[in-house]
Design a protein around this motif. Structure first.
Motif, PDB file in Angstrom:
ATOM      1  N   GLU A 157      45.100  54.475  38.991  1.00 16.38           N
ATOM      2  CA  GLU A 157      46.167  53.826  38.806  1.00 16.38           C
ATOM      3  C   GLU A 157      47.425  54.822  39.152  1.00 16.38           C
ATOM      4  N   ASP A 175      41.582  53.941  35.280  1.00 18.65           N
ATOM      5  CA  ASP A 175      42.868  54.005  34.392  1.00 18.65           C
ATOM      6  C   ASP A 175      42.840  55.271  33.920  1.00 18.65           C
ATOM      7  N   ASP A 235      45.335  55.088  29.519  1.00 20.07           N
ATOM      8  CA  ASP A 235      45.933  53.736  29.213  1.00 20.07           C
ATOM      9  C   ASP A 235      46.689  53.805  28.083  1.00 20.07           C
ATOM     10  N   GLY A 236      48.007  53.080  27.917  1.00 19.96           N
ATOM     11  CA  GLY A 236      49.012  53.074  26.820  1.00 19.96           C
ATOM     12  C   GLY A 236      49.937  54.297  26.775  1.00 19.96           C
ATOM     13  N   ARG A 277      46.222  45.505  35.877  1.00 21.56           N
ATOM     14  CA  ARG A 277      45.510  45.660  37.045  1.00 21.56           C
ATOM     15  C   ARG A 277      44.021  45.266  37.027  1.00 21.56           C
ATOM     16  N   GLU A 299      41.703  47.862  35.030  1.00 26.95           N
ATOM     17  CA  GLU A 299      42.030  47.506  33.662  1.00 26.95           C
ATOM     18  C   GLU A 299      41.162  45.974  33.501  1.00 26.95           C
TER      19      GLU A 299
END
Ligand code: AHG
Ligand code: MN
Ligand code: MN
Length: 332
Positions: A102, A122, A125-126, A277, A281
């Motif tokens: 990402e 990724d 994430d978050g 994505r 994801e």
């Protein structure tokens, strides 16, 4: 000496991730051990990132990195740290020829042209949860490359489609750190024991409830959701479902995986293709949730069937317990 039972003298510590991977490899005669090594490299990077995440407030690694990714989102320091940690582990492990992250616009070649695999990731994430000490995670997806071994990886190696994933999983840095993954033979979850520096099998053959009463979406966007989704949310409220939204796909999906529920990131007026994505994801989470007995869709079709044309392509995502995902699809 009197007879004794081993278990009462010392309780077994359980099955380490390493041992689990090795047993799986031994059970499959065609396996060469390369995927096993790759999974170990991911676990190593996960341990390093978990160490940094657990001390984030002390290490001056919270806050912005001062740059934006190709989605125009501000990159956080930890986004980039996690990106580098995973890249380095995969490069040094030798099994991976290239990654897509990402946090990078284009393919990152590792220099291991003999590597059979490519990984989409990724790294963190978050991101919006980093500075406030709330759960975050890493998502990974592994493909066997189609381009000739020994030559450069090409974009189509990453655009094979969700069904071609060899393995996928996530690491959740939550109240405890967990690594959950699938190689297409069910889902297994491992919990990190920091005192031993090992992941231990804690959730063997994880399956998700067919039904549930939790719905997870950013309800602040309700007015911009498609009408079918708005109707579904109204039904959830009428039926007194529980609303839970952490703002990290992994954490929300993980909770729903264990308890039963549905996570929705639909198209919105501002983001007609959704926000998430496909490559790093939606595809990996869809593969894993299906392997646990759940379902994933973009509202119109099975998520894994979506044709992928671009590395950073977005998609709406509705994922979780099968009966809830079906109910959403019917209203779409
Ligand atoms: P990332 O931090 O990797 O950019 O992903 C964030 C994603 C996803 O994890 C989360 O569920 C969603 O964005 C939250 O988006 P909203 O803030 O729009 O609800
Ligand atoms: Mn993400
Ligand atoms: Mn991210």
């Amino acid at each position: 000496m009197a007879s004794y039972s081993e278990e009462t003298v010392a309780v077994p510590v359980g099955t380490t991730l390493d041992r689990f991977i090795k047993r799986r490899q031994q059970a499959s005669p065609a396996a060469t051990g390369e995927l096993s090594q790759l999974l170990r490299d991911i676990a190593l990077a996960a341990k390093i990132v978990q160490r940094e995440v657990s001390r984030a407030g002390l290490l001056a690694i919270t806050g912005g990195f001062g740059t934006e990714n190709q989605h125009g989102e501000a990159q956080q320091k930890l986004d980039m740290i996690a990106h580098v940690r995973f890249l380095r582990a995969l490069r040094n492990g030798g099994e991976v020829a290239a990654i897509v992250s990402e946090e990078e616009d284009s393919i990152v070649h590792t220099g291991n042209q003999q590597g059979k695999y490519v990984v989409a990731i990724d790294p963190l994430d978050g991101s919006s949860n980093i500075d406030v000490n709330v759960s975050i995670g890493t998502i990974f997806s592994i493909y066997r490359r189609q381009s000739p071994i020994g030559g450069p990886v090409v974009e189509s190696d990453f655009l094979q489609g969700g069904h071609q994933q060899v393995a996928a999983g996530y690491v959740l840095y939550g109240t405890s750190t967990m690594l959950v993954y699938t190689t297409g033979q069910g889902v297994n979850g491992f919990t990190y024991d920091g005192s031993l520096g090992e992941f231990f099998l804690s959730h063997a053959n994880l399956t998700t409830p067919v039904d549930g009463r939790i719905y997870s979406c950013n309800e602040g966007n309700l007015a911009d959701f498609p009408t079918g989704i708005q109707h579904y949310i109204s039904q959830c409220r009428e039926n007194r479902f529980t609303a839970r939204y952490i703002g990290a796909l992994i954490a929300d999906v993980h909770r729903n995986l264990l308890k039963g529920g549905v996570y929705l990131y639909p198209a919105t007026r501002q983001a007609p293709n959704g926000k998430l994505r496909l490559l790093y994801e939606c595809f990996p989470m869809a593969f894993l949730v299906e392997q646990a007995g759940g379902s994933a869709t973009d509202g119109r079709q099975r998520l894994l069937d979506i044709p992928i044309e671009k590395l950073h392509q977005r998609s709406p995502l509705i994922i979780g317990s099968t009966s809830l995902v079906n109910a959403v699809s019917q209203l779409y």
